[in-house]
Write a protein that holds these residues in place. Structure first.
Motif, PDB file in Angstrom:
ATOM      1  N   THR A 365     -26.430 104.628  10.297  1.00  0.00           N
ATOM      2  CA  THR A 365     -25.672 105.759  10.859  1.00  0.00           C
ATOM      3  C   THR A 365     -24.740 105.237  11.944  1.00  0.00           C
ATOM      4  O   THR A 365     -24.893 105.573  13.116  1.00  0.00           O
ATOM      5  N   PRO A 366     -23.763 104.407  11.543  1.00  0.00           N
ATOM      6  CA  PRO A 366     -22.954 103.754  12.576  1.00  0.00           C
ATOM      7  C   PRO A 366     -21.988 104.699  13.294  1.00  0.00           C
ATOM      8  O   PRO A 366     -21.541 104.384  14.387  1.00  0.00           O
ATOM      9  N   LYS A 367     -21.688 105.849  12.668  1.00  0.00           N
ATOM     10  CA  LYS A 367     -20.713 106.747  13.295  1.00  0.00           C
ATOM     11  C   LYS A 367     -21.447 107.752  14.171  1.00  0.00           C
ATOM     12  O   LYS A 367     -22.206 108.581  13.677  1.00  0.00           O
ATOM     13  N   CYS A 368     -21.195 107.720  15.449  1.00  0.00           N
ATOM     14  CA  CYS A 368     -21.921 108.486  16.462  1.00  0.00           C
ATOM     15  C   CYS A 368     -23.380 108.020  16.480  1.00  0.00           C
ATOM     16  O   CYS A 368     -23.811 107.238  15.637  1.00  0.00           O
ATOM     17  N   GLU A 369     -24.096 108.506  17.479  1.00  0.00           N
ATOM     18  CA  GLU A 369     -25.503 108.128  17.588  1.00  0.00           C
ATOM     19  C   GLU A 369     -26.324 108.783  16.484  1.00  0.00           C
ATOM     20  O   GLU A 369     -25.959 109.832  15.960  1.00  0.00           O
ATOM     21  N   ALA A 370     -27.439 108.152  16.143  1.00  0.00           N
ATOM     22  CA  ALA A 370     -28.435 108.829  15.321  1.00  0.00           C
ATOM     23  C   ALA A 370     -29.150 109.852  16.199  1.00  0.00           C
ATOM     24  O   ALA A 370     -29.237 109.686  17.417  1.00  0.00           O
ATOM     25  N   GLN A 371     -29.625 110.909  15.572  1.00  0.00           N
ATOM     26  CA  GLN A 371     -30.332 111.928  16.363  1.00  0.00           C
ATOM     27  C   GLN A 371     -31.789 111.509  16.525  1.00  0.00           C
ATOM     28  O   GLN A 371     -32.651 111.810  15.696  1.00  0.00           O
ATOM     29  N   ARG A 374     -34.970 114.430  16.946  1.00  0.00           N
ATOM     30  CA  ARG A 374     -35.727 115.065  15.866  1.00  0.00           C
ATOM     31  C   ARG A 374     -36.666 114.092  15.158  1.00  0.00           C
ATOM     32  O   ARG A 374     -37.484 114.496  14.349  1.00  0.00           O
ATOM     33  N   ARG A 375     -36.545 112.836  15.455  1.00  0.00           N
ATOM     34  CA  ARG A 375     -37.462 111.834  14.909  1.00  0.00           C
ATOM     35  C   ARG A 375     -38.547 111.452  15.921  1.00  0.00           C
ATOM     36  O   ARG A 375     -39.309 110.518  15.711  1.00  0.00           O
ATOM     37  N   TYR A 378     -36.937 110.189  21.159  1.00  0.00           N
ATOM     38  CA  TYR A 378     -36.077 110.425  22.315  1.00  0.00           C
ATOM     39  C   TYR A 378     -36.700 111.524  23.137  1.00  0.00           C
ATOM     40  O   TYR A 378     -37.212 112.491  22.609  1.00  0.00           O
ATOM     41  N   SER A 380     -37.150 114.808  24.919  1.00  0.00           N
ATOM     42  CA  SER A 380     -36.476 116.044  24.544  1.00  0.00           C
ATOM     43  C   SER A 380     -35.836 116.743  25.734  1.00  0.00           C
ATOM     44  O   SER A 380     -35.066 117.661  25.568  1.00  0.00           O
ATOM     45  N   LEU A 395     -31.529 102.952  21.901  1.00  0.00           N
ATOM     46  CA  LEU A 395     -30.074 103.124  22.006  1.00  0.00           C
ATOM     47  C   LEU A 395     -29.342 101.797  21.895  1.00  0.00           C
ATOM     48  O   LEU A 395     -28.357 101.655  21.171  1.00  0.00           O
ATOM     49  N   LEU A 398     -29.591 100.389  18.227  1.00  0.00           N
ATOM     50  CA  LEU A 398     -28.699 101.073  17.287  1.00  0.00           C
ATOM     51  C   LEU A 398     -27.239 100.769  17.602  1.00  0.00           C
ATOM     52  O   LEU A 398     -26.432 100.522  16.700  1.00  0.00           O
ATOM     53  N   LEU A 433     -33.169 104.107   9.859  1.00  0.00           N
ATOM     54  CA  LEU A 433     -31.941 104.060  10.654  1.00  0.00           C
ATOM     55  C   LEU A 433     -31.310 102.677  10.680  1.00  0.00           C
ATOM     56  O   LEU A 433     -30.162 102.525  11.090  1.00  0.00           O
TER      57      LEU A 433
ATOM     58  N   ASP C  65     -25.249 112.327  11.510  1.00  0.00           N
ATOM     59  CA  ASP C  65     -26.709 112.456  11.492  1.00  0.00           C
ATOM     60  C   ASP C  65     -27.187 113.774  12.121  1.00  0.00           C
ATOM     61  O   ASP C  65     -28.387 114.016  12.213  1.00  0.00           O
ATOM     62  N   TRP C  66     -26.276 114.613  12.565  1.00  0.00           N
ATOM     63  CA  TRP C  66     -26.613 115.808  13.319  1.00  0.00           C
ATOM     64  C   TRP C  66     -26.194 117.055  12.556  1.00  0.00           C
ATOM     65  O   TRP C  66     -25.456 116.996  11.588  1.00  0.00           O
ATOM     66  N   PRO C 295     -25.391 101.851  26.408  1.00  0.00           N
ATOM     67  CA  PRO C 295     -25.357 102.987  25.491  1.00  0.00           C
ATOM     68  C   PRO C 295     -26.079 104.210  26.037  1.00  0.00           C
ATOM     69  O   PRO C 295     -26.881 104.821  25.337  1.00  0.00           O
ATOM     70  N   GLN C 302     -20.687 108.247  22.071  1.00  0.00           N
ATOM     71  CA  GLN C 302     -20.267 108.576  20.709  1.00  0.00           C
ATOM     72  C   GLN C 302     -18.977 107.824  20.342  1.00  0.00           C
ATOM     73  O   GLN C 302     -18.879 107.226  19.272  1.00  0.00           O
ATOM     74  N   SER C 305     -19.795 104.340  19.556  1.00  0.00           N
ATOM     75  CA  SER C 305     -20.798 103.992  18.553  1.00  0.00           C
ATOM     76  C   SER C 305     -20.180 102.956  17.614  1.00  0.00           C
ATOM     77  O   SER C 305     -18.955 102.896  17.468  1.00  0.00           O
ATOM     78  N   PRO C 306     -21.010 102.100  17.003  1.00  0.00           N
ATOM     79  CA  PRO C 306     -20.437 100.934  16.304  1.00  0.00           C
ATOM     80  C   PRO C 306     -19.492 101.292  15.173  1.00  0.00           C
ATOM     81  O   PRO C 306     -18.575 100.530  14.872  1.00  0.00           O
ATOM     82  N   GLY C 307     -19.680 102.441  14.537  1.00  0.00           N
ATOM     83  CA  GLY C 307     -18.786 102.814  13.446  1.00  0.00           C
ATOM     84  C   GLY C 307     -17.405 103.245  13.919  1.00  0.00           C
ATOM     85  O   GLY C 307     -16.472 103.298  13.121  1.00  0.00           O
ATOM     86  N   PHE C 308     -17.273 103.603  15.181  1.00  0.00           N
ATOM     87  CA  PHE C 308     -15.959 103.947  15.753  1.00  0.00           C
ATOM     88  C   PHE C 308     -15.473 102.844  16.692  1.00  0.00           C
ATOM     89  O   PHE C 308     -14.366 102.361  16.567  1.00  0.00           O
TER      90      PHE C 308
END
Lengths: 455, 455, 455
Positions: A365-371, A374-375, A378, A380, A395, A398, A433, C65-66, C295, C302, C305-308
């Motif tokens: 999930t390289p674009k933006c952070e992974a959430q 919900r896993r 992190y 809450s 963080l 990833l 991830l 991922d959100w 991070p 965001q 993040s590595p994809g951006f």
């Protein structure tokens, strides 16, 4: 991830420091030298723990610019006064004879005898350690105060030794891993009764080798127990075809005192082992000593000679030559302690864990952070100040899992211990991830944000 | 190694400092400027030591963005009070007249005259040095206290000078070496009676040039004695086709005081001379000043302009502008001393020795160490703590003789003086342990453990 | 140079700090969250200054991922004691309710209630800021001292809130420049009544955007006012095709206190904006804090993040998490001041000026110096100590105008403020001593002494 490639199990025994100490204590009394029965007898002790291969290289064998010297046999040595009393006696301490001394049997006045006696005027109660390799000398070592107290008169100096054709002896042990690529672990075996230098290194590596036998490792581990300089040269000369397999290497000596830790980098200076060992020591101690390579010291001198230039560093506690016990009779069994042997062992295991475990994660999930929330990875409550800290390993891992950073890269950048990052990466991989984009410590071209081919 | 390429012989004369001082003292009284007879007369003195080539560039000659200004001739200058007494007299100190002042002959009250007088209120007993190049001014310089003591009244100001068509003069000396590649040594000749700035540099370079004549050098050495800025510009404009030959260069000024030493790097920042001079100063002084290039100072401004970008640095003792005597009448013959001139000379010779002597050694025994002991190059008692130190130069040199390190590289890495490494390398070459893989200071691609083609 | 590409005019208003403060004060009382009417109401206020485009993203929309969470509506919240008095009241401070809390209406003893109450024992008079995004919690925040004083007994806890399908709201404003290349300026809009974090950033950027409208800029400027994390993710997901246009970006938060300034670099670490902002802060403050990327923080997480991996940094005054008012009720309107808002504004304008103004000068007189004196750009009295300093900007600019240095490169190398170098370059260009060899902040291959193609 399979069970192959982790050596954490090596840390489980609580009394390991005592076991290492016990072996060091057993080999401490033996009078070793660069050749002779002292080395053989020491290897016999080590062979009770591991299936040691013992090699004999005949005197006169040409080894690059060197040749194997005659074999030294020492039976007895003493200085006797006019009353026939042994005032210096090899049997009480083998440092009393200059190591590799030729034979002598002479009566001579104290003034003449003095030319053959070494003392330490600044440490007058200690016996120095001296050698006369590759030279035609004989001599004794003794406490300066004892020499000063000797009355003038005639003395009898006897060194019942011989230097004759024989062989140089070294031991070798190979733990086969999943690949032929090797990690070299080397300790010198030529010093007589000096506990730290290097009964400590011999005992530690022997116990490490014995325990590694139950591990499934990626690398093959080659242990070399050889006399300093000439032994390492012999090993290199006889294994020249094999050195290309050596991916990482460590010379181990003086690992039983409470100083340091000290790591002296390989000649390359930026080898993976240089980074990995610096990382281990920075997280194991508040102010470790990390030294650039210099061409003096132990057998890294040979492994790092320009024609080999192997990625081999030196690990010690206190750096050689910097502490008062160095190369004296004070480097005895009181100078080393089980707890220090155990902590040195742990540092080496931490190094092996990095060598075995480093891999190249690639974020799914390289674009933006992974959430992570919900896993369950992190905190809450976003406003909780402590919550952020707990999530930093996730963080960082990833964020840098772009195919251009290995776990060690990430640990270095995040200033987190390798194990913390490796654990985070494993969890993230389990949650889908991350995937593994490559697995070895080879330096790669780093491309930001792009994944390398799977290696 | 042949006799070509060493300049150590330059250091043999014990009274060299006195000789340099004597020449500086002879040219000190002359009133120099950027043009005119002061320069010619100074060059006459230098020409008694070396076969100087004197060049005249006519007024009006175009030189890049500049043109040669009129020639300045100064005959007399004074301020006379109502009683007819000279209260300021050019004949007693040529700093009294603003250098390059146009002529004036006027009677004027003190208040008017003040507008043409420069003093140093913070150093009230010193006469400042001021110039009015490329401008239409006239003026006097004097001690602030003396001006303050002048009674009001009418004064006569006379500058008996002319600014007329003529020429700019500079001197040049070429010592031919084995190659056409040149080392440029440049000193400005335009300042009037300032001993350090730059009678010192002129005298030092002249004596160096005279002594170099007896040496067989690899490089050709070009000495330029030219007025600041316009003189260097003239030389560059007339030698544009030749500058590609300049491999290393040094501007020399202010080398007679006891401060510093100071080296200001070339604009390139990593030129060989930048490394070599930093090395010399680090071993010659406890805290030398090594400055990055900045576009203000002496003629390195021209040599390092972007269209030339030559590898030319600036050598001084105290950095210009940082000491109270700078550009005042206190920069007199008391401010410079033979011992400082001699030590500056030695530093420049040490630099030339590196330029001449740097070569690329290649070990003949790259695999494992060479056995220095049997060649008498190694202490035979391995346990002797002092013995190791003596052998370090040999060990470093052999370890780095991989074809990728020159002697200067080795000296830098080993933190040893260049001369110690050069001596070690010579001995190792004599014993057949090294060969010469290339001999010049050109930067090369460094390949670990591989030899470059012979250059 | 044309009028396009300078934003200095942005600095002209004397009362700008007051204007920014006034807007921050107007939006301070609103109870914002990651979704809901608080964001919409805040955007309404901003839209009185700029033509804001407001976007709604429906709950449930997938964003990498959100997904967009339910919309939160809060109407009232309180804790009532047995006497029916509100001891905690959302109406007096919206920090009292855990942000994004689900609804509750319950009677429970103090011991039970405590599990839902957050306080700050170390700052016992302050109300903490807490959130429960992406979790199923409810809770209150209050002063520790107040909680300690509550008598045991039964309390009524009421949160009159709902979490239902709706949408996430963000605002966007685009100022079109001469090119499509964009500068991204981003502020989070999700925090409730915290003045510095981030009423300050929202108000500053809004006023900046309003004033930019009158400027002719080279870059297009995109302002994003979006809820933290999910809002930035929404913007990135909906503008993925457009991010390649982003040449520089800055997240702005916490710019009203007197601390810092602080700049956290982009993940790249060597982006142009990283150099430019470091330069601005180094000249604006005596000891700015320049941090490497990590991070954790604001929406740079965001963007980087590595994809951006966008060139986006974070600008703050005091660094988040390092001051006692952070995420507490002490981050109120007393904590921010007009003068600090104005100075933060000036720093951002100084950054934009570098982005707009950086160009690559090429000297027309690269060989030797240009004669600045005859152009009135150089002190005519060479011996004047102060004269040199005045000319340094000209000298540096000319010396480095080799086609391989932009104005920012020159300013960095010369340790001069960018504006001083830019002014010097403009003057030199007017006098024909420079031409423009390229105009943008793209990193180029630097070639010493050669001009690049015109870009």
């Amino acid at each position: 991830m399979s069970a192959i490639g982790s050596v954490r199990g090596l840390l489980e025994e609580a009394d390991l420091g005592d076991q290492i100490f016990a072996l060091a204590a057993r080999i401490f009394p033996i009078c070793r030298s660069i050749t002779g029965n002292g080395v053989r007898s020491t290897l016999d002790h080590l062979a009770r723990h591991i299936e040691l291969e013992v090699h004999e290289v005949p005197s006169g064998t040409e080894l690059f610019d060197w040749s194997v010297p005659p074999e030294w046999t020492i039976r007895d040595a003493y200085i006797r006064n006019a009353a026939g009393e042994r005032v210096v006696d090899f049997r009480s301490c083998n440092l009393h004879v200059v190591n590799y001394s030729g034979p002598v049997r002479a009566q001579l006045p104290l003034d003449e005898l003095r030319k053959h006696i070494f003392t330490l005027p600044d440490q007058p109660d200690l016996i120095p350690y001296r050698t006369s390799y590759y030279a035609d000398h004989w001599g004794f070592c003794m406490a300066h105060n004892q020499l000063a107290a000797l009355p003038d008169g005639l003395y009898e100096a006897v060194i019942d030794a011989s230097l004759e054709d024989g062989s140089l002896t070294y031991g070798e042990y190979l733990q086969r891993g999943a690949t032929d690529e090797e990690v070299l672990l080397s300790a010198h075996i030529c010093h007589p009764s000096l506990a730290n230098d290097n009964c400590s290194g011999l005992a530690l590596l022997t116990h490490l080798a014995a325990r590694l036998a139950s591990m499934k490792t990626r690398y093959s581990y080659r242990f070399v127990f050889a006399p300093g300089t000439i032994g390492a040269i012999a090993w290199l000369a006889r294994n020249e075809h094999r050195v290309a397999r050596i991916r990482h290497g460590l010379v181990v000596s003086g690992v039983g005192d409470g100083g340091g830790p000290t790591y002296k980098k390989s000649r390359r200076g930026d080898a993976f082992i240089d980074r990995a060992m610096a990382h281990v020591l920075q997280h194991a101690a508040t102010s470790p000593t990390i030294l650039d390579f210099f061409p003096y010291g132990y057998d890294e001198r040979q492994y790092c000679s320009p024609g080999f230039n192997l990625p081999v560093g030196l690990f010690q506690r206190s750096q050689f030559g910097t502490f008062p016990e160095y190369h004296t009779s004070a480097d005895n069994l009181d100078f080393i302690q089980p707890e220090h042997l155990a902590s040195s062992y742990r540092m080496i295991v931490a190094l092996l864990e990095i060598l075995e475990q480093d891999w190249w994660p690639l974020s799914t999930t390289p674009k933006c952070e992974a959430q992570l929330g919900r896993r369950g990875l992190y905190s809450s409550l976003g406003g909780d100040r402590a919550g952020a800290a707990k999530s930093m390993a996730f963080l960082w891992t990833l964020n840098l899992s772009d195919g251009g950073h290995s776990l060690l890269d990430i640990a270095e950048r995040a200033k987190l211990p390798f194990g913390v990052v490796a654990d985070a990466a494993r969890l993230l991989e389990e949650r889908g991830l991350l995937v593994e984009a490559g697995r070895d410590a080879r330096p790669r071209l780093r491309v930001q944000g792009r994944a390398p081919c799977r290696g």
